[in-house]
Design a protein around this motif. Structure first.
Motif, PDB file in Angstrom:
ATOM      1  N   LEU A  58      42.892 -14.502 -21.078  1.00 23.36           N
ATOM      2  CA  LEU A  58      42.531 -13.863 -19.958  1.00 23.36           C
ATOM      3  C   LEU A  58      43.092 -12.397 -19.844  1.00 23.36           C
ATOM      4  O   LEU A  58      42.348 -11.548 -19.432  1.00 23.36           O
ATOM      5  CB  LEU A  58      43.321 -14.719 -18.706  1.00 23.36           C
ATOM      6  N   VAL A  59      44.292 -12.246 -20.401  1.00 21.99           N
ATOM      7  CA  VAL A  59      44.834 -10.920 -20.350  1.00 21.99           C
ATOM      8  C   VAL A  59      44.059 -10.031 -21.293  1.00 21.99           C
ATOM      9  O   VAL A  59      43.510  -8.706 -21.011  1.00 21.99           O
ATOM     10  CB  VAL A  59      46.195 -10.989 -21.213  1.00 21.99           C
ATOM     11  N   ARG A  60      43.449 -10.620 -22.374  1.00 24.80           N
ATOM     12  CA  ARG A  60      42.648  -9.669 -23.372  1.00 24.80           C
ATOM     13  C   ARG A  60      41.291  -9.325 -22.597  1.00 24.80           C
ATOM     14  O   ARG A  60      40.825  -8.125 -22.938  1.00 24.80           O
ATOM     15  CB  ARG A  60      42.230 -10.376 -24.564  1.00 24.80           C
ATOM     16  N   ASN A  87      41.832  -6.658 -19.988  1.00 24.81           N
ATOM     17  CA  ASN A  87      42.291  -5.460 -20.520  1.00 24.81           C
ATOM     18  C   ASN A  87      40.946  -4.712 -21.205  1.00 24.81           C
ATOM     19  O   ASN A  87      40.595  -3.492 -21.364  1.00 24.81           O
ATOM     20  CB  ASN A  87      43.303  -5.436 -21.767  1.00 24.81           C
ATOM     21  N   GLY A  88      39.965  -5.627 -21.384  1.00 25.11           N
ATOM     22  CA  GLY A  88      38.674  -5.229 -22.139  1.00 25.11           C
ATOM     23  C   GLY A  88      38.560  -5.270 -23.473  1.00 25.11           C
ATOM     24  O   GLY A  88      39.364  -5.093 -24.423  1.00 25.11           O
ATOM     25  N   THR A  89      37.411  -5.280 -24.031  1.00 27.09           N
ATOM     26  CA  THR A  89      37.144  -5.241 -25.418  1.00 27.09           C
ATOM     27  C   THR A  89      36.376  -4.043 -25.948  1.00 27.09           C
ATOM     28  O   THR A  89      35.395  -3.533 -25.200  1.00 27.09           O
ATOM     29  CB  THR A  89      36.392  -6.609 -26.121  1.00 27.09           C
ATOM     30  N   PRO A  90      36.515  -3.509 -27.184  1.00 29.34           N
ATOM     31  CA  PRO A  90      35.972  -2.291 -27.584  1.00 29.34           C
ATOM     32  C   PRO A  90      34.128  -2.600 -27.620  1.00 29.34           C
ATOM     33  O   PRO A  90      33.712  -3.377 -28.250  1.00 29.34           O
ATOM     34  CB  PRO A  90      36.334  -1.934 -28.688  1.00 29.34           C
ATOM     35  N   ASP A  91      33.557  -1.536 -27.183  1.00 28.51           N
ATOM     36  CA  ASP A  91      32.028  -1.674 -27.347  1.00 28.51           C
ATOM     37  C   ASP A  91      31.615  -0.540 -28.832  1.00 28.51           C
ATOM     38  O   ASP A  91      32.719  -0.272 -29.485  1.00 28.51           O
ATOM     39  CB  ASP A  91      31.154  -0.914 -26.132  1.00 28.51           C
ATOM     40  N   VAL A 118      35.111  -4.018 -19.577  1.00 32.27           N
ATOM     41  CA  VAL A 118      35.718  -5.462 -19.226  1.00 32.27           C
ATOM     42  C   VAL A 118      34.452  -6.205 -18.796  1.00 32.27           C
ATOM     43  O   VAL A 118      33.620  -5.677 -18.075  1.00 32.27           O
ATOM     44  CB  VAL A 118      36.510  -5.225 -17.879  1.00 32.27           C
ATOM     45  N   ASP A 119      34.294  -7.424 -19.488  1.00 28.66           N
ATOM     46  CA  ASP A 119      33.075  -8.394 -19.115  1.00 28.66           C
ATOM     47  C   ASP A 119      33.555  -9.185 -17.972  1.00 28.66           C
ATOM     48  O   ASP A 119      34.160 -10.226 -18.073  1.00 28.66           O
ATOM     49  CB  ASP A 119      32.741  -9.036 -20.304  1.00 28.66           C
ATOM     50  N   SER A 120      33.240  -9.094 -16.685  1.00 26.22           N
ATOM     51  CA  SER A 120      33.764  -9.802 -15.386  1.00 26.22           C
ATOM     52  C   SER A 120      33.249 -11.305 -15.708  1.00 26.22           C
ATOM     53  O   SER A 120      34.067 -12.180 -15.271  1.00 26.22           O
ATOM     54  CB  SER A 120      33.003  -9.100 -14.252  1.00 26.22           C
ATOM     55  N   ASP A 121      32.140 -11.706 -16.282  1.00 24.41           N
ATOM     56  CA  ASP A 121      31.640 -13.159 -16.345  1.00 24.41           C
ATOM     57  C   ASP A 121      32.968 -13.671 -17.211  1.00 24.41           C
ATOM     58  O   ASP A 121      33.139 -14.911 -17.215  1.00 24.41           O
ATOM     59  CB  ASP A 121      30.272 -13.085 -17.264  1.00 24.41           C
ATOM     60  N   TYR A 122      33.278 -13.107 -18.510  1.00 24.40           N
ATOM     61  CA  TYR A 122      34.366 -13.284 -19.382  1.00 24.40           C
ATOM     62  C   TYR A 122      35.578 -13.696 -18.758  1.00 24.40           C
ATOM     63  O   TYR A 122      36.214 -14.726 -19.081  1.00 24.40           O
ATOM     64  CB  TYR A 122      34.056 -12.889 -20.617  1.00 24.40           C
ATOM     65  N   VAL A 123      35.838 -12.723 -17.808  1.00 28.77           N
ATOM     66  CA  VAL A 123      37.042 -12.794 -17.293  1.00 28.77           C
ATOM     67  C   VAL A 123      37.159 -14.035 -16.445  1.00 28.77           C
ATOM     68  O   VAL A 123      38.163 -14.915 -16.310  1.00 28.77           O
ATOM     69  CB  VAL A 123      37.432 -11.589 -16.425  1.00 28.77           C
ATOM     70  N   THR A 142      35.776 -12.429 -38.136  1.00 33.61           N
ATOM     71  CA  THR A 142      36.170 -12.163 -36.642  1.00 33.61           C
ATOM     72  C   THR A 142      36.739 -13.280 -36.006  1.00 33.61           C
ATOM     73  O   THR A 142      36.599 -14.453 -36.562  1.00 33.61           O
ATOM     74  CB  THR A 142      34.847 -11.670 -35.771  1.00 33.61           C
ATOM     75  N   TYR A 143      37.536 -12.952 -34.998  1.00 33.74           N
ATOM     76  CA  TYR A 143      38.407 -14.061 -34.357  1.00 33.74           C
ATOM     77  C   TYR A 143      38.125 -13.712 -32.843  1.00 33.74           C
ATOM     78  O   TYR A 143      37.430 -13.072 -32.351  1.00 33.74           O
ATOM     79  CB  TYR A 143      39.767 -13.737 -34.645  1.00 33.74           C
ATOM     80  N   ASP A 144      38.815 -15.055 -31.966  1.00 28.06           N
ATOM     81  CA  ASP A 144      38.922 -14.864 -30.638  1.00 28.06           C
ATOM     82  C   ASP A 144      39.415 -13.482 -30.271  1.00 28.06           C
ATOM     83  O   ASP A 144      38.982 -13.070 -29.228  1.00 28.06           O
ATOM     84  CB  ASP A 144      39.709 -16.027 -30.188  1.00 28.06           C
ATOM     85  N   ASP A 145      40.357 -13.092 -30.733  1.00 33.76           N
ATOM     86  CA  ASP A 145      41.084 -11.531 -30.651  1.00 33.76           C
ATOM     87  C   ASP A 145      39.947 -10.959 -31.236  1.00 33.76           C
ATOM     88  O   ASP A 145      39.944 -10.363 -32.230  1.00 33.76           O
ATOM     89  CB  ASP A 145      42.279 -11.287 -31.289  1.00 33.76           C
TER      90      ASP A 145
END
Length: 461
Positions: free
Chosen positions: A137-139, A142-146, A153-158, A271-274
């Protein structure tokens, strides 16, 4: 990176439909492309001995020198080049080989577990605990790189992570997985508790895909081009080919798959969940041989247009055993299309090469996007032409499989706004397969189940 993880997960097969590329064939093309002339039924095996007599290669004439030809089409709007050797094995037997789908057995699983540890490490797959989802949730927040390196920040994934965190248990009670509970051919999914609190996963899906992950947070592996196109840095691969092959061959031995042969070795990023975490590995892909011909790996994704669906496909996926190895050992395994040969073969003759070439050139023209973009200029270059084998169905027994001689043709296509700039845009590599017996275009990556699903969707429209 989240997009990469979503699209390229282990076990995922993507079918792309590009309707813009499905042009209408000319009248001369209709007789040579997109249809199978010969459909093979059980009758071809009724009078054939179980053993196949080798046919001397001298009976078939192939170009000895590299092809270097240039063909114009569509009033010079398509340049079609052939710049490649024709790769034919020295010794092969042109034949149809009858196949059966293989059932994964408890003995195979026991042997594999003995390779990586022991039964005491196995537990029924458990849900993630609250601490794990709090971290996700924290990740997400904070958002993931495009692809440009910006955090998005993907609101649906949050929202998804928030919901998973709310219902996740604080602690997990592991239930031991007993090998005695496993029956041949059954689907299963279990965790592997390695030392130092590292948790992996292993299992067999309902559709017959065996997977292993040394770390259950692994999502997939991606090639260098995909990493770099997403503004990520390709991690170093810290293992050599010889060591990786030795470890992969130990897996083949444990899984009782010694009859598969190495096709490709490629550097990949795991690749990982992170989403920001990447590690380097070597990906080794093993495939089946039949009659001295190799079932070359065509990849998991492919071009499919509305007009190029075959009349029938393979009874199950093409056999492909992918093993990723890094400096710590075997990281992932994915085995699809497990098969075994039956004692039934039928000798065949292959289409003369000149006739084959005519059909191949016509098929690539058929795939051209020119009729939809008549002011543009296109270029296609064939740079690989190999004789192998692939799995398809018997016409009167769609659940039965046969390996047939197959030409694998790889080409790159591009486009531009003028004749001088026809290679400026859309440089895309494609691989197309042709039945070596009659020269017809086939798609080994399509199964009968895919076709039925496609037809159901068409009927609903």
């Amino acid at each position: 990176m989240r997009i990469i993880n979503a699209l390229l997960g282990v076990g995922c097969v993507l079918i792309f439909t590009y309707s813009m590329l499905a042009c209408q064939p000319t009248p001369t093309q209709e007789v040579v492309v997109n249809k199978q002339d010969a459909q093979y039924s059980d009758e071809v095996f009724s009078t054939v001995s179980p053993s196949t007599t080798n046919i001397p290669k001298s009976q078939y004439v192939y170009p000895k020198e590299a092809l270097n030809e240039h063909v114009f089409a569509f009033d010079n709007h398509l340049d079609l080049f052939i710049q490649t050797m024709v790769d034919v094995p020295e010794d092969f037997s042109p034949c149809i080989q009858k196949m059966t789908q293989r059932t994964f057995t408890r003995e195979q699983f026991e042997s594999f577990i003995a390779l990586i540890g022991d039964e005491s490490m196995l537990y029924y797959a458990s849900p993630r605990d609250k601490a794990y989802w709090a971290e996700q949730l924290v990740r997400a927040q904070n958002g993931t790189p495009d692809g440009d390196g910006n955090l998005v920040v993907d609101s649906d994934y949050v929202t998804y992570c928030q919901a998973q965190w709310e219902k996740a248990p604080n602690t997990i009670d592991n239930e031991p997985f007993l090998l005695d509970d496993l029956t041949n051919g059954s689907a299963f999914d279990c965790d592997i508790n390695f030392p130092q609190n590292k948790v992996g996963s292993v299992g067999m899906s309902a559709n017959g895909i065996f997977t292993y992950k040394r770390d259950r947070s692994i999502v997939s592996n991606v090639n260098r081009d995909t990493v770099e196109s997403n503004s990520m840095q390709m991690p170093n691969v810290l293992i050599d080919n010889v060591t990786a092959l030795r470890q992969a061959e130990e897996v083949l031995q444990a899984l009782a798959a010694p009859d598969l042969v190495l096709d490709t070795t490629e550097e990949v990023a795991i690749t990982y969940d992170d989403a920001e975490k990447l590690t380097g590995a070597l990906q080794l892909v093993f495939v089946r041989q039949s009659g001295g011909l190799t079932g070359y790996d065509m990849g998991k994704s492919f071009l499919m247009t509305a007009k190029s669906w075959p009349s029938f496909g393979a009874p199950w996926p093409q056999e492909r055993l992918e093993i990723c190895v890094d400096e710590a050992g075997v990281a992932t395994i994915e085995w699809t299309g497990m098969s075994a040969e039956l004692d039934e073969t039928a000798t065949v003759e292959l289409l003369p090469f000149d006739q084959l070439k005519t059909r191949v050139l016509a098929q690539i023209q058929y795939f051209s996007a020119y009729p939809y973009h008549t002011k543009w200029y296109f270029s296609s270059t064939i740079h690989s032409w190999r004789l192998g084998t692939s799995l398809t169905s018997l016409a009167d027994s769609p659940e039965a499989g046969i390996m047939i001689p197959t030409w694998y043709v790889k080409y790159t296509e591009s486009a531009g706004p003028s004749s001088e700039e026809r290679t400026a845009y859309q440089a895309t590599e494609r691989m197309v397969a042709f039945n070596a017996i009659d020269g017809s275009y086939i798609e080994p990556r399509v199964t009968n189940a895919d076709i039925m699903k496609h037809m159901d969707q068409v009927d609903k429209k």
